[in-house]
Design a protein around this motif. Structure first.
Motif, mmCIF file in Angstrom:
data_model
loop_
_atom_site.group_PDB
_atom_site.id
_atom_site.type_symbol
_atom_site.label_atom_id
_atom_site.label_comp_id
_atom_site.label_asym_id
_atom_site.label_seq_id
_atom_site.Cartn_x
_atom_site.Cartn_y
_atom_site.Cartn_z
ATOM 1 N N LYS A 43 0.933 -1.314 0.148
ATOM 2 C CA LYS A 43 -0.033 -0.116 -0.054
ATOM 3 C C LYS A 43 0.849 1.335 -0.155
ATOM 4 O O LYS A 43 0.583 2.071 -0.665
ATOM 5 C CB LYS A 43 -1.016 -0.018 1.307
ATOM 6 N N GLY A 44 1.950 1.111 0.818
ATOM 7 C CA GLY A 44 2.985 2.372 0.745
ATOM 8 C C GLY A 44 3.561 2.403 -0.661
ATOM 9 O O GLY A 44 3.819 3.626 -1.223
ATOM 10 N N TYR A 45 3.743 1.371 -1.418
ATOM 11 C CA TYR A 45 4.475 1.541 -2.767
ATOM 12 C C TYR A 45 3.450 2.141 -3.634
ATOM 13 O O TYR A 45 3.732 3.134 -4.385
ATOM 14 C CB TYR A 45 4.563 0.189 -3.237
ATOM 15 N N PHE A 46 1.966 1.754 -3.617
ATOM 16 C CA PHE A 46 1.156 2.301 -4.686
ATOM 17 C C PHE A 46 0.686 3.696 -4.458
ATOM 18 O O PHE A 46 0.340 4.494 -5.009
ATOM 19 C CB PHE A 46 -0.103 1.568 -4.712
ATOM 20 N N PHE A 47 0.899 4.214 -2.938
ATOM 21 C CA PHE A 47 0.468 5.437 -2.496
ATOM 22 C C PHE A 47 1.702 6.391 -3.240
ATOM 23 O O PHE A 47 1.401 7.537 -3.845
ATOM 24 C CB PHE A 47 0.654 5.763 -1.107
ATOM 25 N N LEU A 48 3.032 5.938 -3.322
ATOM 26 C CA LEU A 48 4.114 6.677 -3.738
ATOM 27 C C LEU A 48 3.919 6.809 -5.213
ATOM 28 O O LEU A 48 4.432 7.699 -6.048
ATOM 29 C CB LEU A 48 5.411 6.202 -3.220
ATOM 30 N N ARG A 49 3.529 5.626 -5.670
ATOM 31 C CA ARG A 49 3.394 5.528 -7.343
ATOM 32 C C ARG A 49 2.359 6.362 -7.787
ATOM 33 O O ARG A 49 2.541 7.045 -8.865
ATOM 34 C CB ARG A 49 3.186 4.137 -7.671
ATOM 35 N N LEU A 50 1.200 6.775 -6.887
ATOM 36 C CA LEU A 50 0.207 7.676 -7.194
ATOM 37 C C LEU A 50 0.720 8.879 -7.492
ATOM 38 O O LEU A 50 0.284 9.675 -8.235
ATOM 39 C CB LEU A 50 -0.864 7.452 -6.238
ATOM 40 N N ILE A 51 1.725 9.385 -6.469
ATOM 41 C CA ILE A 51 2.152 10.626 -6.360
ATOM 42 C C ILE A 51 2.911 10.710 -7.668
ATOM 43 O O ILE A 51 2.829 11.757 -8.413
ATOM 44 C CB ILE A 51 3.035 11.046 -5.059
ATOM 45 N N GLU A 52 3.684 9.744 -7.951
ATOM 46 C CA GLU A 52 4.539 10.029 -9.054
ATOM 47 C C GLU A 52 3.957 9.994 -10.465
ATOM 48 O O GLU A 52 4.109 11.218 -11.218
ATOM 49 C CB GLU A 52 5.388 8.742 -9.240
ATOM 50 N N GLU A 53 2.668 9.444 -10.487
ATOM 51 C CA GLU A 53 1.844 9.349 -11.703
ATOM 52 C C GLU A 53 1.152 10.644 -11.840
ATOM 53 O O GLU A 53 0.578 11.143 -12.959
ATOM 54 C CB GLU A 53 1.051 8.179 -11.889
ATOM 55 N N THR A 54 0.755 11.290 -10.565
ATOM 56 C CA THR A 54 0.146 12.590 -10.598
ATOM 57 C C THR A 54 0.982 13.903 -10.998
ATOM 58 O O THR A 54 0.647 14.743 -11.762
ATOM 59 C CB THR A 54 -0.508 12.818 -9.275
ATOM 60 N N VAL A 55 2.090 13.899 -10.483
ATOM 61 C CA VAL A 55 3.195 15.006 -10.617
ATOM 62 C C VAL A 55 3.971 14.872 -11.689
ATOM 63 O O VAL A 55 4.533 15.637 -12.283
ATOM 64 C CB VAL A 55 3.888 15.322 -9.365
ATOM 65 N N GLY A 56 4.190 13.552 -12.263
ATOM 66 C CA GLY A 56 5.229 13.313 -13.281
ATOM 67 C C GLY A 56 6.444 12.686 -12.680
ATOM 68 O O GLY A 56 6.990 13.172 -11.712
ATOM 69 N N ARG A 57 7.063 11.793 -13.445
ATOM 70 C CA ARG A 57 8.338 10.971 -12.840
ATOM 71 C C ARG A 57 9.483 12.126 -12.613
ATOM 72 O O ARG A 57 10.207 11.857 -11.699
ATOM 73 C CB ARG A 57 8.667 10.137 -13.867
ATOM 74 N N GLU A 58 9.604 13.059 -13.514
ATOM 75 C CA GLU A 58 10.796 13.799 -13.478
ATOM 76 C C GLU A 58 10.678 14.493 -12.214
ATOM 77 O O GLU A 58 11.744 14.776 -11.601
ATOM 78 C CB GLU A 58 10.996 14.745 -14.763
ATOM 79 N N ALA A 75 -9.828 4.275 -4.090
ATOM 80 C CA ALA A 75 -10.238 3.870 -5.364
ATOM 81 C C ALA A 75 -9.369 4.323 -6.312
ATOM 82 O O ALA A 75 -9.218 3.938 -7.685
ATOM 83 C CB ALA A 75 -11.580 4.513 -5.960
ATOM 84 N N ASN A 76 -8.556 5.359 -6.293
ATOM 85 C CA ASN A 76 -7.417 5.963 -6.920
ATOM 86 C C ASN A 76 -6.278 5.068 -7.123
ATOM 87 O O ASN A 76 -5.183 5.650 -7.563
ATOM 88 C CB ASN A 76 -7.403 7.498 -6.978
ATOM 89 N N CYS A 77 -6.155 3.967 -6.461
ATOM 90 C CA CYS A 77 -4.885 3.136 -6.598
ATOM 91 C C CYS A 77 -4.557 2.772 -7.850
ATOM 92 O O CYS A 77 -5.179 2.687 -8.812
ATOM 93 C CB CYS A 77 -5.409 1.731 -6.024
ATOM 94 N N PRO A 78 -3.252 3.064 -8.452
ATOM 95 C CA PRO A 78 -2.583 2.760 -9.616
ATOM 96 C C PRO A 78 -2.903 1.433 -10.135
ATOM 97 O O PRO A 78 -3.019 0.556 -9.098
ATOM 98 C CB PRO A 78 -1.116 3.217 -9.370
ATOM 99 N N GLN A 79 -3.089 1.038 -11.356
ATOM 100 C CA GLN A 79 -3.470 -0.050 -11.795
ATOM 101 C C GLN A 79 -2.244 -0.383 -12.750
ATOM 102 O O GLN A 79 -2.148 -0.039 -14.043
ATOM 103 C CB GLN A 79 -4.617 -0.170 -12.558
ATOM 104 N N PRO A 80 -1.109 -1.644 -12.406
ATOM 105 C CA PRO A 80 -0.102 -1.844 -13.332
ATOM 106 C C PRO A 80 -1.013 -2.449 -14.421
ATOM 107 O O PRO A 80 -1.771 -3.196 -14.215
ATOM 108 C CB PRO A 80 0.514 -2.855 -12.529
ATOM 109 N N VAL A 81 -0.168 -2.591 -15.525
ATOM 110 C CA VAL A 81 -0.644 -3.310 -16.768
ATOM 111 C C VAL A 81 0.569 -4.263 -17.251
ATOM 112 O O VAL A 81 1.701 -3.744 -17.457
ATOM 113 C CB VAL A 81 -1.068 -2.206 -17.868
ATOM 114 N N SER A 82 0.268 -5.381 -17.568
ATOM 115 C CA SER A 82 1.175 -6.257 -18.027
ATOM 116 C C SER A 82 0.713 -7.342 -19.158
ATOM 117 O O SER A 82 -0.351 -8.092 -19.108
ATOM 118 C CB SER A 82 1.813 -7.410 -17.041
ATOM 119 N N ASN A 83 1.278 -6.899 -20.482
ATOM 120 C CA ASN A 83 0.854 -7.833 -21.654
ATOM 121 C C ASN A 83 1.383 -9.086 -21.287
ATOM 122 O O ASN A 83 0.671 -9.895 -21.842
ATOM 123 C CB ASN A 83 1.488 -7.277 -22.880
#
Length: 629
Positions: free
Chosen positions: A409-424, A479-487
């Motif tokens: 849950k900690g990881y996805f919280f931080l990933r959400l911030i990254e996806e929201t503000v941008g990786r750079e 509900a706004n948890c990031p959703q990983p995608v894997s082909n």
């Protein structure tokens, strides 16, 4: 209610309270740190007297399973000090003296089952050192003494420690709080045919005296104190990295970790210089209760990650990442544990993405999300508050916080911030966060303040007060948890459908490439198997893919759940062998939980456990004891 900075009003008081904490955190790396953060899992009184350095002298007795030692502690005191208070558990105190050799009065308080005993030592403001002569007991919870038969070589005994979370006090009288950092030196005497190693500068070969000297120049919290002793050899992997293991495991381990220098370089490219001089790994005997432990300079690792194909080395990336998140910037209390582990899982995934690509790291993320959702369901049934990132572990063992919540849950919280503000922007923030707060401690509340000030206020992003509230102080998964995608996982799902229809291994390979699947793809395949799969279907699968004889511990452990739930008796012998000879709690807990779902399984669990318990570390057997009570 919102403030102008978008911080929830109920956090304002906590953030204001951090003013004093921030002042405490302004010290340089090797200066005293008079932190006043309240730690409910320590008796220490750091606002009056704080340990800044440990000089430890010890002699190990492998016959009696005790350590006879002297811990000389350097203190930083206030003018009002009357006592220094240390944490102990099961230690036999012989005598205590000051820097002038004068005997000091002390009191050992009654023992609490979780916290142990407070050791109150009478001092005055001029007392700069206290030297405690003491012995551990054979029951010291941090230490596991292994007989030769319990090792890979079967000839010489072995010892290893596991101090996290609050077990350092069972082998060293210390202020056992993650919010208190100190440097240390050590002189350790062992039998001459064994080699000792610590979370410090280490030898690479045995000497003729049996006495070894260690130094840790960077300040660390007590939970990162580590000791291991055994018939251990070393191979270098690069200029600043290498691997230790029993002789029969050394070549295999070195092959598995041959890319370690590249991993260190990838981590530094992301978030700044590695600050611990060396990064070595020791592969311990199989009773080690965790996948790895991030002891500075010397990661402890389970042999269950030696798969022969480097498929499980994300664990090494995780422990390496702790050199920044946890070891460098440390959770102030165990209620803030997610700051250590959430950042580390995030960093681990970024390292794996850098080395192996986005598709690979997304498979790891999807498996993490599956684990997280399953654990949230389980935890919510008994204690929904334990699904918050910020925990309340007062009166409980901090091991209760070692769940997927802190990690995933900690990881996805931080990933959400990254996806929201941008990786750079996020990467610049994280790198600055590690550099600015290096060798300091961090509370959740201070992190929220830093995040708001240094990242969110600087950017126009869609994050308001509910963002913090839901993720840090709210239950379950927002509900706004990031959703990983894997082909690749999509391909696995199609392959399983095909298998269900025709049970054809040729088609599975020719159409879906199953012979080239990674461990993560096979894990996804097994996780998708229907409940109550049935003996016939289990047999067909096993005949095709030989899961029961898999040498990959992750694959077998997951398949073993199917063995139990489907009463697949052909797998029982290997199930028992695995439970008896593997001490990693990650694998043990779900298997014993699955066994005790039925009366027949409970009988099997108790019979196996009677054989297995002597091979487990206290961290593992305390958990299984509770399950089988």
């Amino acid at each position: 209610m919102k403030t102008k900075n978008n911080i929830p009003s109920q956090l304002i008081a906590l953030i204001l309270a951090m003013t004093l904490f921030s002042q405490c955190n302004s010290h340089k790396a090797n200066e005293p740190m008079n932190t006043v953060i309240k730690d409910n899992h320590s008796y220490a009184n750091p606002s009056e007297s704080i340990v800044t350095h440990l000089d430890w002298t010890a002699e190990l007795d492998f016959e009696k399973h005790i350590i006879a030692a002297t811990a000389k502690l350097t203190l930083d005191n206030t003018p009002q000090v009357k006592h220094v208070i240390l944490d102990t558990k099961g230690l036999n105190i012989v005598e205590i003296k000051n820097q002038d050799g004068e005997t000091l009065n002390y009191e050992l308080k009654p023992e609490d089952p979780i916290l142990g005993s407070a050791l109150l030592i009478e001092i005055d403001p001029e007392t700069t050192e206290v030297s405690i002569t003491y012995q551990t007991t054979p029951e010291a919870e941090a230490l596991q003494w292994l007989t030769p038969e319990q090792t890979q070589g079967k000839v010489k005994p072995f010892l290893f420690s596991q101090s996290q979370a609050i077990l350092a006090r069972s082998w060293i009288p210390i202020q056992d709080s993650p919010g208190i950092r100190f440097t240390y030196t050590a002189e350790v005497t062992v039998p001459r045919d064994l080699l000792p190693l610590m979370s410090a500068s280490n030898p690479v070969e045995k000497n003729t005296t049996g006495t070894y000297h260690f130094e840790m120049k960077q300040p660390i919290p007590a939970y990162l104190m580590a000791l291991t002793v055994g018939d251990i050899d070393f191979l270098p992997l690069g200029q600043r990295s290498g691997v230790y293991a029993e002789p029969s495991m050394l070549e295999k381990s070195a092959d598995e970790f041959e890319g370690l220098e590249n991993m260190i370089a990838a981590a530094e490219e992301l978030y700044g210089a590695y600050r611990w001089d060396r990064y070595d790994i020791i592969v311990l005997p199989p009773s080690f209760p965790f996948g790895g432990m991030e002891n500075p300079r010397l990661t402890f690792a389970t042999p269950t990650i030696i798969a022969g194909d480097k498929s499980l080395i994300s664990l090494v990336a995780h422990e390496l990442a702790h050199s920044w998140s946890g070891n460098l910037v440390t959770n102030a209390t165990w209620d803030d544990f997610w700051l250590n582990e959430g950042f580390t899982v995030y960093f681990e995934n970024r390292i794996m993405e850098s080395l192996y690509g986005r598709e690979y790291s997304e498979m790891l993320a999807m498996l993490s999300l599956q684990d997280l959702k399953a654990e949230i369901i389980e935890i919510s049934a008994t204690n929904p508050a334990d699904t918050h990132l910020k925990l309340n572990l007062d009166g409980r063992n901090p091991d209760d916080g070692l769940t997927a919540i802190a990690y995933d849950k900690g990881y996805f919280f931080l990933r959400l911030i990254e996806e929201t503000v941008g990786r750079e922007k996020w990467d610049a923030f994280v790198k600055n966060y590690f550099n600015t707060n290096a060798f300091k401690v961090m509370t959740t509340e201070e992190f929220v303040e830093i995040l708001q000030r240094d990242l969110i206020d600087e950017n126009t992003v869609g994050l308001d007060s509910t963002f913090y509230q839901q993720w840090i102080y709210g239950p379950e998964l927002p509900a706004n948890c990031p959703q990983p995608v894997s082909n690749k996982f999509d391909n696995v799902e199609k392959a399983l459908s095909n298998w269900q229809e025709n049970h054809d291994t040729v088609t599975l390979d020719s159409s879906y490439g199953s012979s080239q699947w990674s461990t993560h793809e096979w894990l996804h395949f097994i996780r998708l198997l229907p409940e109550n799969y049935g003996i016939e279907e289990m047999t067909l699968l096993d005949d095709a893919f030989d899961f029961t004889n898999s040498g990959n511990s992750e694959i077998f452990a997951l398949w073993a759940v199917q063995i139990i739930s489907n009463q697949y008796e052909a797998g029982y012998p290997n199930l028992e062998k695995f439970l008896v000879h593997t001490g990693r709690r990650k694998f043990l807990t779900p298997l014993y939980k699955e066994l005790i779902k039925t009366e027949e399984g409970t009988e099997m669990a108790r019979a196996i456990y009677q054989k297995a318990r002597p091979n487990y570390h206290s961290v593992a057997y305390n958990s299984i004891d509770a399950l089988l009570k």
